[in-house]
Design a protein around this motif. Structure first.
Motif, PDB file in Angstrom:
ATOM      1  N   ALA A   1      -6.652  19.813   2.757  1.00 49.32           N
ATOM      2  CA  ALA A   1      -6.588  20.222   4.165  1.00 49.32           C
ATOM      3  C   ALA A   1      -5.783  21.504   4.349  1.00 49.32           C
ATOM      4  O   ALA A   1      -5.700  22.027   5.462  1.00 49.32           O
ATOM      5  N   GLY A   2      -5.179  21.998   3.270  1.00 45.64           N
ATOM      6  CA  GLY A   2      -4.359  23.199   3.381  1.00 45.64           C
ATOM      7  C   GLY A   2      -3.073  22.953   4.135  1.00 45.64           C
ATOM      8  O   GLY A   2      -2.533  23.864   4.773  1.00 45.64           O
ATOM      9  N   GLN A   3      -2.555  21.715   4.051  1.00 46.04           N
ATOM     10  CA  GLN A   3      -1.334  21.349   4.761  1.00 46.04           C
ATOM     11  C   GLN A   3      -0.176  21.169   3.776  1.00 46.04           C
ATOM     12  O   GLN A   3      -0.398  20.977   2.573  1.00 46.04           O
ATOM     13  N   PRO A   4       1.069  21.207   4.264  1.00 38.99           N
ATOM     14  CA  PRO A   4       2.219  20.962   3.375  1.00 38.99           C
ATOM     15  C   PRO A   4       2.150  19.564   2.780  1.00 38.99           C
ATOM     16  O   PRO A   4       1.834  18.595   3.483  1.00 38.99           O
ATOM     17  N   VAL A   5       2.458  19.446   1.506  1.00 39.66           N
ATOM     18  CA  VAL A   5       2.370  18.145   0.840  1.00 39.66           C
ATOM     19  C   VAL A   5       3.662  17.340   0.970  1.00 39.66           C
ATOM     20  O   VAL A   5       3.668  16.130   0.742  1.00 39.66           O
ATOM     21  N   GLY A   6       4.757  18.007   1.321  1.00 43.02           N
ATOM     22  CA  GLY A   6       6.016  17.295   1.495  1.00 43.02           C
ATOM     23  C   GLY A   6       6.478  16.623   0.217  1.00 43.02           C
ATOM     24  O   GLY A   6       6.256  17.118  -0.893  1.00 43.02           O
ATOM     25  N   SER A   7       7.072  15.452   0.371  1.00 42.00           N
ATOM     26  CA  SER A   7       7.614  14.726  -0.785  1.00 42.00           C
ATOM     27  C   SER A   7       6.543  13.930  -1.528  1.00 42.00           C
ATOM     28  O   SER A   7       6.810  13.417  -2.620  1.00 42.00           O
ATOM     29  N   ASP A   8       5.338  13.833  -0.953  1.00 38.13           N
ATOM     30  CA  ASP A   8       4.291  13.030  -1.581  1.00 38.13           C
ATOM     31  C   ASP A   8       3.958  13.529  -2.983  1.00 38.13           C
ATOM     32  O   ASP A   8       3.719  12.730  -3.888  1.00 38.13           O
ATOM     33  N   ILE A   9       3.943  14.846  -3.161  1.00 31.99           N
ATOM     34  CA  ILE A   9       3.557  15.374  -4.466  1.00 31.99           C
ATOM     35  C   ILE A   9       4.576  14.998  -5.540  1.00 31.99           C
ATOM     36  O   ILE A   9       4.199  14.706  -6.688  1.00 31.99           O
ATOM     37  N   TRP A  10       5.856  14.970  -5.190  1.00 34.65           N
ATOM     38  CA  TRP A  10       6.876  14.609  -6.177  1.00 34.65           C
ATOM     39  C   TRP A  10       6.808  13.129  -6.505  1.00 34.65           C
ATOM     40  O   TRP A  10       6.998  12.732  -7.666  1.00 34.65           O
ATOM     41  N   LEU A  11       6.508  12.328  -5.495  1.00 36.82           N
ATOM     42  CA  LEU A  11       6.347  10.896  -5.730  1.00 36.82           C
ATOM     43  C   LEU A  11       5.120  10.638  -6.604  1.00 36.82           C
ATOM     44  O   LEU A  11       5.155   9.821  -7.531  1.00 36.82           O
ATOM     45  N   ALA A  12       4.026  11.353  -6.305  1.00 37.97           N
ATOM     46  CA  ALA A  12       2.802  11.204  -7.098  1.00 37.97           C
ATOM     47  C   ALA A  12       3.046  11.612  -8.547  1.00 37.97           C
ATOM     48  O   ALA A  12       2.629  10.919  -9.484  1.00 37.97           O
ATOM     49  N   LEU A  13       3.716  12.748  -8.736  1.00 30.34           N
ATOM     50  CA  LEU A  13       3.995  13.216 -10.094  1.00 30.34           C
ATOM     51  C   LEU A  13       4.896  12.241 -10.844  1.00 30.34           C
ATOM     52  O   LEU A  13       4.697  11.993 -12.047  1.00 30.34           O
ATOM     53  N   ALA A  14       5.892  11.690 -10.149  1.00 28.42           N
ATOM     54  CA  ALA A  14       6.784  10.729 -10.794  1.00 28.42           C
ATOM     55  C   ALA A  14       6.008   9.495 -11.269  1.00 28.42           C
ATOM     56  O   ALA A  14       6.189   9.022 -12.401  1.00 28.42           O
ATOM     57  N   TRP A  15       5.127   8.979 -10.403  1.00 32.73           N
ATOM     58  CA  TRP A  15       4.294   7.833 -10.776  1.00 32.73           C
ATOM     59  C   TRP A  15       3.409   8.170 -11.968  1.00 32.73           C
ATOM     60  O   TRP A  15       3.361   7.413 -12.950  1.00 32.73           O
TER      61      TRP A  15
ATOM     62  N   ALA B   1       0.821  -1.208   0.000  1.00 32.38           N
ATOM     63  CA  ALA B   1       0.000   0.000   0.000  1.00 32.38           C
ATOM     64  C   ALA B   1       0.856   1.259   0.000  1.00 32.38           C
ATOM     65  O   ALA B   1       0.533   2.243  -0.674  1.00 32.38           O
ATOM     66  N   GLU B   2       1.930   1.232   0.742  1.00 32.43           N
ATOM     67  CA  GLU B   2       2.782   2.418   0.852  1.00 32.43           C
ATOM     68  C   GLU B   2       3.643   2.655  -0.388  1.00 32.43           C
ATOM     69  O   GLU B   2       4.154   3.755  -0.587  1.00 32.43           O
ATOM     70  N   ASN B   3       3.782   1.621  -1.217  1.00 38.97           N
ATOM     71  CA  ASN B   3       4.679   1.733  -2.368  1.00 38.97           C
ATOM     72  C   ASN B   3       3.969   1.593  -3.711  1.00 38.97           C
ATOM     73  O   ASN B   3       4.586   1.241  -4.711  1.00 38.97           O
ATOM     74  N   GLN B   4       2.676   1.866  -3.722  1.00 39.04           N
ATOM     75  CA  GLN B   4       1.940   1.870  -4.977  1.00 39.04           C
ATOM     76  C   GLN B   4       1.441   3.297  -5.250  1.00 39.04           C
ATOM     77  O   GLN B   4       1.327   4.110  -4.325  1.00 39.04           O
ATOM     78  N   PRO B   5       1.194   3.640  -6.498  1.00 45.31           N
ATOM     79  CA  PRO B   5       0.939   5.047  -6.860  1.00 45.31           C
ATOM     80  C   PRO B   5      -0.276   5.688  -6.225  1.00 45.31           C
ATOM     81  O   PRO B   5      -0.269   6.891  -5.953  1.00 45.31           O
ATOM     82  N   VAL B   6      -1.326   4.914  -5.958  1.00 47.74           N
ATOM     83  CA  VAL B   6      -2.559   5.510  -5.441  1.00 47.74           C
ATOM     84  C   VAL B   6      -2.325   6.177  -4.093  1.00 47.74           C
ATOM     85  O   VAL B   6      -2.861   7.255  -3.819  1.00 47.74           O
ATOM     86  N   THR B   7      -1.518   5.566  -3.232  1.00 47.02           N
ATOM     87  CA  THR B   7      -1.265   6.148  -1.912  1.00 47.02           C
ATOM     88  C   THR B   7      -0.610   7.517  -2.025  1.00 47.02           C
ATOM     89  O   THR B   7      -0.998   8.464  -1.337  1.00 47.02           O
ATOM     90  N   ALA B   8       0.376   7.638  -2.894  1.00 42.77           N
ATOM     91  CA  ALA B   8       1.047   8.928  -3.069  1.00 42.77           C
ATOM     92  C   ALA B   8       0.081   9.987  -3.584  1.00 42.77           C
ATOM     93  O   ALA B   8       0.090  11.138  -3.126  1.00 42.77           O
ATOM     94  N   VAL B   9      -0.783   9.600  -4.525  1.00 42.37           N
ATOM     95  CA  VAL B   9      -1.753  10.551  -5.081  1.00 42.37           C
ATOM     96  C   VAL B   9      -2.791  10.940  -4.038  1.00 42.37           C
ATOM     97  O   VAL B   9      -3.124  12.120  -3.867  1.00 42.37           O
ATOM     98  N   VAL B  10      -3.308   9.952  -3.316  1.00 39.66           N
ATOM     99  CA  VAL B  10      -4.317  10.212  -2.286  1.00 39.66           C
ATOM    100  C   VAL B  10      -3.754  11.115  -1.191  1.00 39.66           C
ATOM    101  O   VAL B  10      -4.401  12.086  -0.773  1.00 39.66           O
ATOM    102  N   ASP B  11      -2.558  10.796  -0.708  1.00 39.55           N
ATOM    103  CA  ASP B  11      -1.954  11.601   0.359  1.00 39.55           C
ATOM    104  C   ASP B  11      -1.703  13.042  -0.106  1.00 39.55           C
ATOM    105  O   ASP B  11      -1.863  13.987   0.675  1.00 39.55           O
ATOM    106  N   THR B  12      -1.338  13.203  -1.371  1.00 39.29           N
ATOM    107  CA  THR B  12      -1.116  14.545  -1.916  1.00 39.29           C
ATOM    108  C   THR B  12      -2.424  15.326  -1.958  1.00 39.29           C
ATOM    109  O   THR B  12      -2.488  16.488  -1.521  1.00 39.29           O
ATOM    110  N   LEU B  13      -3.473  14.707  -2.485  1.00 38.45           N
ATOM    111  CA  LEU B  13      -4.776  15.382  -2.567  1.00 38.45           C
ATOM    112  C   LEU B  13      -5.311  15.710  -1.175  1.00 38.45           C
ATOM    113  O   LEU B  13      -5.856  16.793  -0.947  1.00 38.45           O
ATOM    114  N   ARG B  14      -5.137  14.774  -0.248  1.00 38.08           N
ATOM    115  CA  ARG B  14      -5.640  14.986   1.115  1.00 38.08           C
ATOM    116  C   ARG B  14      -4.943  16.186   1.757  1.00 38.08           C
ATOM    117  O   ARG B  14      -5.592  17.015   2.417  1.00 38.08           O
ATOM    118  N   ALA B  15      -3.636  16.287   1.569  1.00 44.35           N
ATOM    119  CA  ALA B  15      -2.891  17.414   2.132  1.00 44.35           C
ATOM    120  C   ALA B  15      -3.305  18.730   1.475  1.00 44.35           C
ATOM    121  O   ALA B  15      -3.458  19.755   2.146  1.00 44.35           O
TER     122      ALA B  15
END
Length: 254
Positions: free
Chosen positions: A219-233, A202-216
């Motif tokens: 919520a108006g929170q920092p997206v951190g590295s999730d957005i770059w991982l999502a974009l790469a996927w 779950a932690e290493n498949q593309p949906v998690t990175a995309v979901v965590d990015t959208l959720r952040a």
């Protein structure tokens, strides 16, 4: 694309969109399953799920539901492309001065428009269920960009399925694994609540990175590295899927 190809794409996309407008149940049907899932999880299962965020469950849930909406919607792209191929309309286009690339791009752009409408409907239902966001305009635009990229990546996979399928059922069935994938991600529950092997996947498949990015973003929170991982996927899947689709189309049209 050249001006000629752009014009052909616009005309063929208009044709496909008219088909969608004549059958608005396509968009409604695409939105029904995600809305039903959202109602099920919010009102039946949500009370028993601790996300550890302190916010409402619908806020946690909505990003994953949006991805399921797109995964459901792209099945119609493969279905419509398969029917065009079987009905001989693509062969007719080949006998006319129509850019070959415009046939595929017309279906891709139609998918993008139809899925964005479905996503808008699902967001509207989410607002009725209590979804609230602190996202800025910039965050909303970033979320929209992620959803557009996700839609394009899955749509090109749908194009491959439509070109490769031998039956109508086969053209649509490819989307089932895509719909299932969010269930084995952080879309519904935190991954740290899962068994070790499942959590690793779950932690290493593309949906998690995309979901965590959208959720952040919502919520108006920092997206951190999730957005770059999502974009790469997403960019990686898009590039591979488009190249695969074009190669399959050329091979079939020989």
């Amino acid at each position: 694309m050249t001006t000629h190809a752009l014009t052909d794409t616009r005309v063929l996309a208009g044709r496909s969109l008219r088909h969608v407008l004549r059958s608005p149940d396509t968009i409604i049907t695409t939105a029904v399953t995600p809305v039903a899932l959202m109602l099920l999880f919010v009102y039946v299962l949500g009370g028993a799920i601790d996300t550890g965020t302190g916010g409402s469950y619908v806020d946690y849930l909505l990003p994953g539901i949006l991805l399921i909406t797109v995964a459901s919607g792209v099945a119609y792209t493969s279905y419509r492309l398969f029917l065009d191929l079987q009905g001989g309309i693509v062969e007719r286009f080949r006998s006319m001065p129509v850019a070959r690339s415009s046939v595929l791009w017309a279906h891709v752009l139609t998918s993008l428009v139809a899925n964005l409408v479905s996503v808008t409907l699902v967001v509207g239902v989410g607002l009725l269920l209590g979804f609230r966001t602190d996202a800025s305009v910039g965050a909303w635009l970033a979320a929209l960009g992620i959803i557009v990229l996700f839609t394009l990546a899955l749509t090109w996979l749908a194009v491959v399925a439509g070109l490769s399928a031998r039956t109508v059922d086969g053209a649509s069935a490819f989307s089932y694994p895509l719909i299932f994938l969010p269930f084995v991600s952080s879309a519904f529950v935190p991954t740290d609540t899962m068994p070790t092997a499942v959590a690793w996947f779950a932690e290493n498949q593309p949906v998690t990175a995309v979901v965590d990015t959208l959720r952040a973003l919502f919520a108006g929170q920092p997206v951190g590295s999730d957005i770059w991982l999502a974009l790469a996927w997403l960019v990686g899947i898009l590039v591979v899927a488009q190249a695969w689709a074009v190669a399959t189309y050329r091979r079939r049209m020989r």
